[in-house]
Design a protein around this motif. Structure first.
Motif, PDB file in Angstrom:
ATOM      1  N   ARG A   1      41.195  42.275  48.246  1.00 42.38           N
ATOM      2  CA  ARG A   1      41.867  43.467  47.354  1.00 42.38           C
ATOM      3  C   ARG A   1      41.614  42.979  46.584  1.00 42.38           C
ATOM      4  O   ARG A   1      41.013  43.739  44.949  1.00 42.38           O
ATOM      5  N   TRP A   2      42.840  42.388  46.041  1.00 41.00           N
ATOM      6  CA  TRP A   2      42.451  41.713  43.971  1.00 41.00           C
ATOM      7  C   TRP A   2      41.316  41.277  43.331  1.00 41.00           C
ATOM      8  O   TRP A   2      40.832  41.649  42.645  1.00 41.00           O
TER       9      TRP A   2
ATOM     10  N   THR B   1      48.396  35.299  40.668  1.00 41.23           N
ATOM     11  CA  THR B   1      47.594  36.156  40.077  1.00 41.23           C
ATOM     12  C   THR B   1      47.875  36.252  38.654  1.00 41.23           C
ATOM     13  O   THR B   1      46.668  36.203  37.278  1.00 41.23           O
ATOM     14  N   SER B   2      49.412  36.139  38.135  1.00 42.83           N
ATOM     15  CA  SER B   2      49.413  35.840  36.193  1.00 42.83           C
ATOM     16  C   SER B   2      48.905  34.537  36.040  1.00 42.83           C
ATOM     17  O   SER B   2      47.974  34.835  35.250  1.00 42.83           O
TER      18      SER B   2
ATOM     19  N   TYR C   1      45.403  40.858  50.575  1.00 40.40           N
ATOM     20  CA  TYR C   1      46.142  41.827  49.034  1.00 40.40           C
ATOM     21  C   TYR C   1      45.015  40.461  48.523  1.00 40.40           C
ATOM     22  O   TYR C   1      44.552  41.373  47.693  1.00 40.40           O
ATOM     23  N   LEU C   2      45.430  39.295  48.279  1.00 39.50           N
ATOM     24  CA  LEU C   2      43.561  38.659  47.624  1.00 39.50           C
ATOM     25  C   LEU C   2      42.554  39.545  47.352  1.00 39.50           C
ATOM     26  O   LEU C   2      41.861  39.431  46.740  1.00 39.50           O
TER      27      LEU C   2
ATOM     28  N   TYR D   1      52.022  35.022  45.330  1.00 40.63           N
ATOM     29  CA  TYR D   1      51.141  36.771  44.982  1.00 40.63           C
ATOM     30  C   TYR D   1      51.041  36.572  43.059  1.00 40.63           C
ATOM     31  O   TYR D   1      50.314  36.689  42.668  1.00 40.63           O
ATOM     32  N   THR D   2      52.252  36.997  42.837  1.00 43.79           N
ATOM     33  CA  THR D   2      53.100  37.696  41.664  1.00 43.79           C
ATOM     34  C   THR D   2      52.236  36.038  40.711  1.00 43.79           C
ATOM     35  O   THR D   2      52.240  36.294  39.594  1.00 43.79           O
TER      36      THR D   2
ATOM     37  N   LEU E   1      37.483  35.162  39.029  1.00 42.88           N
ATOM     38  CA  LEU E   1      36.938  35.347  40.539  1.00 42.88           C
ATOM     39  C   LEU E   1      36.724  35.190  41.363  1.00 42.88           C
ATOM     40  O   LEU E   1      36.877  35.115  42.291  1.00 42.88           O
TER      41      LEU E   1
ATOM     42  N   GLU F   1      38.857  44.520  43.249  1.00 42.21           N
ATOM     43  CA  GLU F   1      39.979  45.787  42.058  1.00 42.21           C
ATOM     44  C   GLU F   1      39.322  44.929  41.111  1.00 42.21           C
ATOM     45  O   GLU F   1      38.638  45.400  39.281  1.00 42.21           O
ATOM     46  N   GLY F   2      39.655  43.750  40.544  1.00 45.63           N
ATOM     47  CA  GLY F   2      38.700  42.905  39.400  1.00 45.63           C
ATOM     48  C   GLY F   2      37.505  42.864  38.839  1.00 45.63           C
ATOM     49  O   GLY F   2      37.114  42.744  37.568  1.00 45.63           O
TER      50      GLY F   2
END
Length: 470
Positions: A251-252, A216-217, A248-249, A212-213, A277, A255-256
């Motif tokens: 939600r990410w 997203t980066s 989690y993806l 995940y880290t 996105l 939020e983006g």
């Protein structure tokens, strides 16, 4: 001449199985047989009985028993490929009784029979009737949905966890009350945060957290490393085992989108972020190994927010709204069968954004492109029957500039009938064509009616008329 040899006199059958038993069985079936035939059948029956008893004795000896049971006979029948006799069991053997001798038939020999049980009808009628149980059937129910056990009668009840009561017991008491309300609230909040952290640790493994880290980066902020971003989207589109990471993806992504649209004017970087996105949402929908249905209520708001936002970056606005429309079309194609009310609700939202007064041009353009994504009937109901095209025409006439909004309306109307090779305009000298042109002006407005009048088949298709041959 030689004398014929005398035939041998047939001897009388003296086996265990009597000829009279064979004749009695034949007479019960209304068959008359002669003595030689009955003798031959009696010999064959006796041979078969000896064969069955011999096989049953083998099973008895293998069972280290000295008494032959009905199960030995059944096993012997199976070995000899004979249908077994039903109604006899080793646990309830039948009791044979010997009948009294017949005075008028002294040569009949001993006769044995099974005594039938006498049933008292009065006792049977007095007994309580036993209801027959229901037949065996199969029913399906959810044991767990996304790791959460639903509260249905088939599943065991959930165990309540009264954490607040335990925390209240652990607090020091002064004069029957808590020592410090602020301290207890802070402690309760700390416990909730610890529980959430433990939940995340239980759901996501260390490998998924690292994935995940890095994912997203690699996607945000948009960098010039196109190969890395393409690889990340391909991983989301094809990899299995991402179900635990799906909430989690999503939600990410939400939020983006909120972070990019919350300010009044969006920059070019915000436009690139929104493009990435939307590509992430499209990749998640294309992954056949992911179960997306429980998260539709979290996927649709980012898509609709991007589609209907009033002020997107000018260089990215058309591309963003087109991508959001295509993503919305994919969601409806995959899940409208499971949720029949999904398409009507989306179409109602788009119609309100299109025909409500005071909406911006960007919102109306996004609503039109969204109707194209929903389908042909949505375009007809929104632009033709709902009066959306006439609202856009009057607004553009007052502003004196159409631009992308007019082009979006024409593209949406082209969905009703694709362009043909041979195009014939409406003939105003013809009474029927003149009526069609007048109807177009009433429904779409003057500017759109003039543009569509150049194709008579297109005009009739928009109005729902059958195309007439010219």
């Amino acid at each position: 001449m030689s004398k014929p040899k005398p035939r041998a006199v047939q001897t009388q059958h003296t086996g265990i199985y009597k000829i009279d038993a064979v004749k009695d069985a034949a007479e019960s079936l209304s068959i008359n047989i002669s003595d030689p035939v009955a003798s031959a059948l009696a010999c064959d029956v006796e041979y078969r009985i000896h064969q069955v008893i011999e096989e049953a004795a083998r099973f008895m000896r293998h069972g280290r028993r000295t008494t032959m049971t009905t199960s030995d006979i059944d096993q012997a029948f199976r070995v000899l490929n004979i249908e077994p006799l039903y109604g006899h069991s080793a646990s309830n053997p039948p009791t044979f009784r010997r009948a009294l001798p017949f005075p008028h038939m002294p040569a009949a020999g001993p006769v044995y029979f099974v005594e039938d049980e006498e049933i008292d009808f009065d006792r049977v009628l007095r007994e309580e009737k036993i209801a027959l149980p229901k037949g065996v059937n199969w029913t399906a129910h959810w044991l767990a949905v996304e790791g959460v056990q639903p509260l249905i009668p088939e599943n065991p009840p959930a165990i309540p966890r009264d954490i607040e009561l335990e925390a209240a017991k652990a607090e020091p008491q002064v004069n029957g009350g808590p020592l410090a309300l602020q301290g207890s609230a802070a402690k309760r909040q700390q416990q909730q945060q610890q529980q959430q952290q433990q939940l995340v640790k239980q759901v996501l493994s260390r490998e998924l957290q690292l994935y995940y880290t890095r994912l997203t980066s690699s996607l945000l902020p948009p960098s010039n490393d196109f190969a890395k971003r393409t690889a990340a989207l391909a991983s989301l589109r094809n990899d299995a085992g991402l179900q635990a990471l799906l909430p989690y993806l999503i939600r990410w992504v939400g939020e983006g989108v909120v972070g990019s649209l919350k300010e009044g004017v969006q920059s070019e970087s915000d436009g690139r972020i929104l493009e990435v996105l939307l590509d992430v949402v499209s990749a998640l929908l294309e992954n056949n190994t992911l179960f997306v249905e429980p998260y539709l209520h979290q996927i649709l708001p980012p898509i609709l927010s991007t589609l209907l936002h009033s002020s997107l970056p000018p260089t990215h606005a058309t591309h963003l709204r087109t991508t959001a429309s295509q993503t919305l079309s994919r969601v409806l194609t995959q899940h409208s069968t499971t949720y029949p009310s999904l398409s009507p609700r989306i179409m109602k939202t788009l119609l309100l954004a299109l025909i409500s007064p005071g909406k911006s041009r960007g919102t109306r353009e996004g609503a039109i492109r969204g109707l194209v994504g929903v389908g042909k009937e949505a375009v007809r109901k929104g632009l033709v029957e709902g009066g959306g095209a006439k609202v856009v025409e009057s607004e553009c006439r007052e502003a004196g500039d159409g631009g992308a909004l007019v082009n979006s309306v024409m593209d949406a109307l082209r969905v009703l009938r694709p362009a043909a090779d041979m195009v014939y305009p409406l003939d105003m000298a013809n009474e029927a064509d003149a009526a069609v042109a007048e109807r177009l002006r009433e429904v779409l407005g003057d500017s759109f009616a003039r543009a569509i009048a150049a194709d008579a088949a297109w005009a009739r298709e928009i109005l729902g008329m059958t195309s007439e041959s010219s």
